[in-house]
Motif scaffolding. Sequence first.
Motif, PDB file in Angstrom:
ATOM      1  N   UNK A  28       0.821  -1.209   0.000  1.00 42.13           N
ATOM      2  CA  UNK A  28       0.000   0.000   0.000  1.00 42.13           C
ATOM      3  C   UNK A  28       0.856   1.261   0.000  1.00 42.13           C
ATOM      4  N   UNK A  29       0.192   2.386  -0.216  1.00 42.51           N
ATOM      5  CA  UNK A  29       0.831   3.694  -0.166  1.00 42.51           C
ATOM      6  C   UNK A  29       0.295   4.475   1.021  1.00 42.51           C
ATOM      7  N   UNK A  30       1.207   4.983   1.822  1.00 38.29           N
ATOM      8  CA  UNK A  30       0.856   5.845   2.945  1.00 38.29           C
ATOM      9  C   UNK A  30       0.733   7.270   2.435  1.00 38.29           C
ATOM     10  N   UNK A  31      -0.240   8.006   2.952  1.00 38.36           N
ATOM     11  CA  UNK A  31      -0.383   9.421   2.622  1.00 38.36           C
ATOM     12  C   UNK A  31      -0.586  10.208   3.908  1.00 38.36           C
ATOM     13  N   UNK A  32       0.240  11.229   4.089  1.00 39.65           N
ATOM     14  CA  UNK A  32       0.054  12.145   5.213  1.00 39.65           C
ATOM     15  C   UNK A  32       0.049  13.561   4.669  1.00 39.65           C
ATOM     16  N   UNK A  33      -0.575  14.458   5.416  1.00 36.02           N
ATOM     17  CA  UNK A  33      -0.610  15.848   5.006  1.00 36.02           C
ATOM     18  C   UNK A  33       0.102  16.720   6.025  1.00 36.02           C
ATOM     19  N   UNK A  34       0.873  17.661   5.499  1.00 38.44           N
ATOM     20  CA  UNK A  34       1.554  18.652   6.331  1.00 38.44           C
ATOM     21  C   UNK A  34       1.337  20.012   5.690  1.00 38.44           C
ATOM     22  N   UNK A  35       1.725  21.038   6.381  1.00 33.40           N
ATOM     23  CA  UNK A  35       1.684  22.383   5.831  1.00 33.40           C
ATOM     24  C   UNK A  35       3.120  22.900   5.812  1.00 33.40           C
ATOM     25  N   UNK A  36       3.535  23.477   4.699  1.00 33.17           N
ATOM     26  CA  UNK A  36       4.878  24.054   4.610  1.00 33.17           C
ATOM     27  C   UNK A  36       4.929  25.267   5.534  1.00 33.17           C
ATOM     28  N   UNK A  37       5.732  25.183   6.564  1.00 34.23           N
ATOM     29  CA  UNK A  37       5.796  26.258   7.551  1.00 34.23           C
ATOM     30  C   UNK A  37       6.989  27.180   7.273  1.00 34.23           C
ATOM     31  N   UNK A  38       7.035  28.258   8.010  1.00 35.37           N
ATOM     32  CA  UNK A  38       8.126  29.215   7.835  1.00 35.37           C
ATOM     33  C   UNK A  38       9.486  28.611   8.188  1.00 35.37           C
ATOM     34  N   UNK A  39       9.498  27.591   9.028  1.00 36.58           N
ATOM     35  CA  UNK A  39      10.769  26.935   9.382  1.00 36.58           C
ATOM     36  C   UNK A  39      11.239  25.983   8.288  1.00 36.58           C
ATOM     37  N   UNK A  40      10.411  25.767   7.269  1.00 38.72           N
ATOM     38  CA  UNK A  40      10.763  24.863   6.166  1.00 38.72           C
ATOM     39  C   UNK A  40      11.356  25.595   4.968  1.00 38.72           C
ATOM     40  N   UNK A  41      11.233  26.909   4.935  1.00 40.32           N
ATOM     41  CA  UNK A  41      11.588  27.632   3.718  1.00 40.32           C
ATOM     42  C   UNK A  41      13.005  28.194   3.765  1.00 40.32           C
ATOM     43  N   UNK A  42      13.499  28.491   2.574  1.00 42.44           N
ATOM     44  CA  UNK A  42      14.821  29.097   2.446  1.00 42.44           C
ATOM     45  C   UNK A  42      14.684  30.568   2.060  1.00 42.44           C
TER      46      UNK A  42
END
Length: 182
Positions: A28-42
Amino acid sequence: MYPFFRYAKSITKAVIANKKGDQLDLADTSEIEIRCSLTDIDNFLEMNNGRVLTLFDLGRTDFAIRTGLGKQLLHKRWGLVVAGSTVQYRKRIRAFDKVTIKTHVAAIDERWIYVEQSMWVKGKPCSSALLRTGVTSKGRVIETQEVLDAMSKSDWDMPPTGYVAEWIESDDDRPWPPRVES
């Protein structure tokens, strides 16, 4: 900094899903959702390429827990290791984008479990990684058959084919340790 809070949150969600019967098979394929936060960006206001690899950890953790591998890791005091990866970046992920991380097993050989992961925004693929992963015991990678036996998947067979087999062959040609030119 490693996203420990998100990691703990993803573990909690996976454990709850597993207890509610939302389990996964190895195919199977796992799917999760996240939100790109300010700590993720360059500095270009998009998800940093290194952060992509870090956040893929969350997807692999969800997959491990929901397939039952996580329980075996705890029970047998096993660990997980990434021994190689190749990543493709195709579309930018911007701050506050809702991101779906998909994780599935692409192949298994005697020693390694090859995992393919991808990030999607609004139904469009943004990045993809192929990872050579292993299960460790006392600091060494154990044979995948031992892992499959522990998960009651002894007959499960998914040998590397296509691009996975080509990547393995190509990676075998890569010199180690790397050459250093002066």
